[in-house]
Design an enzyme around this catalytic site. Structure first.
Site, short mmCIF file in Angstrom:
data_model
loop_
_atom_site.label_atom_id
_atom_site.label_comp_id
_atom_site.label_asym_id
_atom_site.label_seq_id
_atom_site.Cartn_x
_atom_site.Cartn_y
_atom_site.Cartn_z
CG ASN A 1 -118.42 3.52 -38.17
OD1 ASN A 1 -117.41 3.01 -37.73
ND2 ASN A 1 -119.62 3.17 -37.75
N GLY B 1 -115.75 -3.40 -35.76
CA GLY B 1 -115.50 -3.49 -37.20
C GLY B 1 -116.36 -4.56 -37.84
N GLY B 2 -115.89 -5.09 -38.96
CA GLY B 2 -116.65 -6.06 -39.73
C GLY B 2 -116.56 -7.47 -39.18
N GLY C 1 -113.52 -9.65 -37.48
CA GLY C 1 -113.74 -10.14 -36.13
C GLY C 1 -113.46 -11.62 -36.00
CD GLU D 1 -120.86 -2.87 -33.28
OE1 GLU D 1 -121.40 -3.64 -34.12
OE2 GLU D 1 -120.45 -1.76 -33.57
CB CYS E 1 -122.54 -0.97 -36.50
SG CYS E 1 -122.55 -0.05 -34.95
#
Length: 478
Positions: free
Chosen positions: A156, A232-233, A237, A252, A286
């Site tokens: 993104n 990322g997601g 993570g 993050e 995010c």
């Protein structure tokens, strides 16, 4: 190397290399083939890490002024080629050309901040004689580089989030191996060109293009990689946290960001800020606005204005200057967003506008009456969808804002300073934006969240702290 060629090379410890196996990079707008990049193997990643061991030693030995010079020279390259960077971001990802230009500009700032913060990687003296047994000793601590940083970046923000890992790593004296998002590797390769132009010594930077389940696992688990910096997601993570073992981690992991609009808020400020915050980069952000809690006395007015602005949002070609929002990163993601919206409607939510999909495009969508226990109420949508809720009691609004497992950023709209400070203390998030939407960020601030939104903080100065460690030096005097 030119980014307008179909076949790209990857950057391995200062050398541009090709591979027989390739990955396609396609424009999500029309599925047009933009380029192919090497599909690196597990051995390629292992080789890059081995070369980074020598690069880490050279990076640590670089004088600070040389690190600063190279970071500023790379920033100059990005600034000079800003439009080309922006077009690359727009073509391979979801951002419109206007959004992409802002990201390219932020990348320049991130690199210049990294150069500036390189001079501030300092320690301090320690009064050892504060302890009776420490009398006759003098010493200090200094911050030293970790060695090799492994970076895994998302689609993104395919340029600036790479810069947020590479810039601080170099400023701190580390080597870094970047695994960019499979969908958007070109911006990261273009940034490697900037460091090539800046004459960064070989071995300090690698950008390895490939499939995460293949090369990413090597990067995560390799014993010589001292830190993993991941954006990322949450599920990815958690997997990294379990696999990476005893090494530093900065993560993050996303959010489900709330905004609270109090009864004294300026709707002229709150509505456009929240609309932009909800639909920037097609909602794939995010810190994008997802839940908005509005005092019931102004809820009707807020809703009317918000829905009108959402309906006026113009979908179209990303390179068209008049386009407000482009497609999601691919059709699969658009279908996923459509599914969770339909699930919310089946659960009792009311569709105020949007809800239609055309390929990878999904309309700006506004819902109300969304049950707290459905997916949209609990999880991150990562798409152009926003939920409106009226509230009659401010304590209730804060409780609902805090009820998810995420806590990245929150927004407040009010003119009442006292209430603002009260809510700042009560919101369980990493950042509170007053009279702004949740998606406000500058590259110098500490950025990160609480709960399942992540571990550690980004932002150049704070990333440097994460990418270094303290070494104590003590002299016993005669």
């Amino acid at each position: 190397m030119k980014l307008d060629l179909k076949r790209q090379k990857m950057y391995v410890a200062g050398e541009w290399v090709e591979r027989e196996q390739v990955l396609e990079v396609r424009n999500p707008e029309d599925d047009d083939l933009i380029a192919v990049v090497p599909r690196a193997s597990r051995n390629d990643m292992a080789d890059a890490i081995e070369l980074a061991k020598k690069g880490a030693k050279e990076s640590a030995a670089l004088p600070v002024y040389k690190r600063m010079e190279m970071l500023n020279k790379a920033a100059d390259y990005v600034a000079t080629h800003k439009e080309a960077f922006a077009r690359t971001i727009a073509k391979e990802g979801s951002k419109t050309i206007k959004e992409a230009r802002k990201e390219a500009g932020r990348c320049v700032e991130t690199l210049r901040l990294s150069a500036e913060e390189a001079r501030r990687v300092t320690g301090e003296t320690i009064p050892f004689d504060q302890s009776q047994g420490g009398v006759g000793r003098f010493g200090y601590y200094e911050r030293v580089p970790l060695g090799i940083i492994g970076a895994i970046t998302p689609f993104n923000d395919p340029l600036n989030l790479v810069a947020h890992k590479v810039g601080p790593a170099i400023a701190a004296g580390n080597a870094i191996v970047v695994k960019p998002a499979t969908a958007t590797p070109l911006s990261a390769l273009f940034l490697a060109q900037a460091f090539d132009y800046a004459e960064l010594p070989k071995g300090i930077l690698s950008v390895i293009t490939g499939v995460g389940s293949e090369v990413g696992e090597v990067l995560m688990t390799h014993p010589d990689v001292r830190m993993i910096s991941f954006t990322g997601g949450m599920e990815a993570g958690l997997k990294i946290a379990n696999q990476a073992g005893l090494k530093k981690k900065s993560m993050e992991l996303g959010s489900n960001s709330p905004v609270i609009v109090l009864d004294d808020a300026s709707l002229e400020e709150a509505v456009p800020a929240c609309v932009s915050g909800a639909f920037w980069a097609a909602g794939q952000n995010c810190i994008g606005v997802q839940r908005i809690y509005v005092d019931q006395t102004i809820y009707g007015s807020f809703k009317e204005l918000f829905v009108a602005e959402a309906k006026a949002y113009r979908l179209g070609s990303k390179l068209d200057e008049s386009t407000d929002m482009g497609p999601l990163i691919n059709e699969k993601e658009a279908k996923r967003v459509a599914f969770v919206v339909e699930d919310a409607v089946r659960s009792g939510a009311t569709m105020l506008t949007g809800g239609n999909r055309d390929g990878a495009y999904y309309e700006p969508t506004v819902l109300e009456n969304v049950p707290d226990d459905c997916y949209l109420g609990r999880e991150e949508v990562f798409g152009p969808v926003v939920l409106l809720y009226p509230y009659s009691n401010l304590d209730e609004a804060v409780e609902k804002a805090n009820q998810t497992e995420y806590g990245l950023q929150a927004g407040l709209f009010t003119k009442d300073l006292q209430r603002a400070f009260t809510l700042i203390k009560e919101l369980h998030v990493g950042g509170v934006m007053i009279n702004d939407s949740t998606d406000f960020r500058i590259d110098a601030m500490p950025f990160g969240g609480t709960k399942q939104s992540g571990i550690g903080r980004e932002g150049v100065k704070f990333s440097i702290n994460e990418m270094t460690e303290e070494k104590v030096v003590c002299f016993k005097l005669a």
